[in-house]
Design an enzyme around this catalytic site. Structure first.
Site, PDB file in Angstrom:
ATOM      1  CG  HIS A  13      -2.029  -1.041   1.095  1.00  0.00           C
ATOM      2  ND1 HIS A  13      -3.275  -0.768   0.602  1.00  0.00           N
ATOM      3  CD2 HIS A  13      -2.025  -2.358   1.399  1.00  0.00           C
ATOM      4  CE1 HIS A  13      -4.013  -1.876   0.619  1.00  0.00           C
ATOM      5  NE2 HIS A  13      -3.276  -2.851   1.090  1.00  0.00           N
ATOM      6  CG  ASP A  73       0.231   9.236   0.010  1.00  0.00           C
ATOM      7  OD1 ASP A  73       0.350   8.129   0.581  1.00  0.00           O
ATOM      8  OD2 ASP A  73      -0.502  10.136   0.431  1.00  0.00           O
TER       9      ASP A  73
END
Length: 465
Positions: free
Chosen positions: A157, A370
């Site tokens: 993730h 991110d």
């Protein structure tokens, strides 16, 4: 259909009446309800002494939640230590923040082996196992050592950095070998996949086979064959659209609108973390007020930043820095009836945030790095299609690869970000509607259900040693 076993660092709240916090929880619950299975992981509780010997099992229909409490030492070494003071900064390209310690690396391996040992008796021969995130990279190899031959997939993730950064980690080859114990390794973006494949090509004797598809590769390394593939995670688009329509009329949203007294709203929502680019974001808003003084007393910036990992030194430092920045900027620009920055160190529920997003003229999402950033997608989904706001999005968020109609910025370019804010605040309605429509078509076609089904389908077809 095989039973699904999901393994994640944290298990979502069991109470069905509670709002699940993020996209992962939504996807996992939907997958498990469809196939039946187990959700296994840490309970979130830290206890004195040893970690819990056997998992607590809670049945909920066809689901079994299996959770374990962590002892203080295991939590400090596995979670606070190697996972969040070594892997997290490494995977977010922050070599200067990495803490390298044999003790925490050994704790990370020990807890992964302990997790695997506790799950092993619960498994059936035809189960499919889906492991999530950087906390649990060694987990699959530990299960293999116990003789598990079930299909196993892993999804990262976070971003995955290039080999030039990965090799800064002592024993980096062990980490990549552990990744190759899975049958399928999933990443958010082509860039992340490329980092993994480049490592295989440059640092191992392995082979990479790509057949004209930059999003999929077969990898042969460390004696195994696996599939590596891009699966950009998303949101429950339709549900969030519905929630936002209702929340637009909620008391909290009305209070927010009333407090603005007709001023326009810029909103940022981020976990308090050095990867989110919050100091640069505050400085860009300050630059907006300096470069475009017509916005003074006419625009308010609301930054929601709930604290996390509060006992990690870097997180203590970022909280202090932001408080000082907000104080300085407010002291410089505030009027007796206007506070430029509203900086809130607390969390809000999904429904409240959906109303806040809908009320905001600009979504301000500018991480320095991110994996995906679901806030960007949530902001878009919550907009009123007849009068949508504008998303200002960092080029270093995984979401920027999909949300091309946002205003894409370099968060290190403070003046450039301020110019993008000016453009967002002054963008005419037809252009806003055109951009929003294109973004929504993508979010509706590629929602959290698409992500879940794409991954599970690929796992069933992955090379199976």
């Amino acid at each position: 259909m095989s039973r699904l076993v999901v393994v994640s660092n944290r298990v979502a709240p069991i109470d069905e009446g509670k709002q699940t916090a993020g996209g992962l929880a939504v996807a996992v619950l939907a997958a498990l309800k469809k196939t039946g299975g187990i959700w296994f992981g840490w309970s979130g509780n830290v206890v004195e002494g040893e970690s819990q010997d056997q998992p607590t099992l809670t049945e909920a229909g066809r689901l079994t939640y299996a959770t374990l409490d962590l002892g203080r030492r295991d939590h400090d070494e596995y979670y606070n230590g190697f996972a969040n003071q070594t892997l997290w900064p490494l995977f977010h390209f922050r070599l200067g923040l990495i803490a390298v310690s044999r003790r925490t690396r050994q704790g990370y391996e020990r807890v992964n082996a302990w997790f695997a040992d506790r799950l092993h008796p619960l498994l059936r021969p035809d189960d499919m196992i889906w492991v999530h995130d950087y906390h649990l990279i060694p987990f699959g190899e530990e299960l293999r050592r116990k003789g598990c031959t079930q299909r196993m997939g892993f999804f990262l993730h976070t971003p995955f950095p290039p080999p030039e950064l990965i090799t800064a980690l002592p024993n980096h080859a062990d980490l990549i070998r552990e990744l190759c114990a899975y049958d399928l390794v999933g990443f958010h973006t082509v860039t992340d996949l490329r980092g993994f494949l480049d490592y295989i090509r440059q640092e191992t004797d392995g082979q990479v086979e790509q057949r004209g598809d930059e999003e999929t590769a077969t990898v042969r390394a460390f004696g195994r064959t696996l599939l590596a593939k891009v699966f950009p995670i998303s949101i429950d688009t339709a549900q969030l659209e519905s929630i936002a329509r209702t929340s637009a009329r909620s008391r909290q949203t009305e209070r927010l609108r009333e407090s603005l007294v007709g001023r326009r709203l810029i909103i940022g929502v981020d976990r308090l973390d050095y990867s989110k680019g919050l100091p640069q974001r505050f400085e860009a808003f300050e630059q907006l007020l300096l470069s475009y003084p017509e916005h003074c007393n006419r625009v308010t910036f609301l930054q929601v930043a709930p604290p996390s990992r509060e006992d990690v030194p870097e997180y203590i430092a970022i909280r202090r820095e932001l408080s000082e920045l907000a104080g300085r900027i407010n002291g410089r620009f505030a009027e007796f009836d206007w506070m430029p920055i509203r900086y809130l160190n607390r969390s809000f529920g999904q429904r409240t945030l959906a109303g806040f997003y809908r009320a905001a003229n600009v979504g301000f999402v500018t991480p320095l790095r991110d994996g995906m950033n679901l806030v960007a997608k949530e902001y878009v989904a919550c907009q009123d299609p007849d009068n949508p706001g504008v998303l200002v999005l960092s080029q270093f968020a995984g979401a920027a690869r999909e949300l091309e109609e946002a205003l894409i910025v370099n968060p290190f370019d403070v003046e450039g970000v301020a110019d993008a804010l000016q453009r967002a605040l002054t963008m005419p309605l037809p252009e806003r509607k055109e951009r929003h429509g294109a973004l929504m078509r993508r979010l509706r076609n590629h929602d959290i259900g698409w992500w879940r089904e794409s991954y599970v389908d690929a796992l069933t077809r992955a090379p199976y040693d």
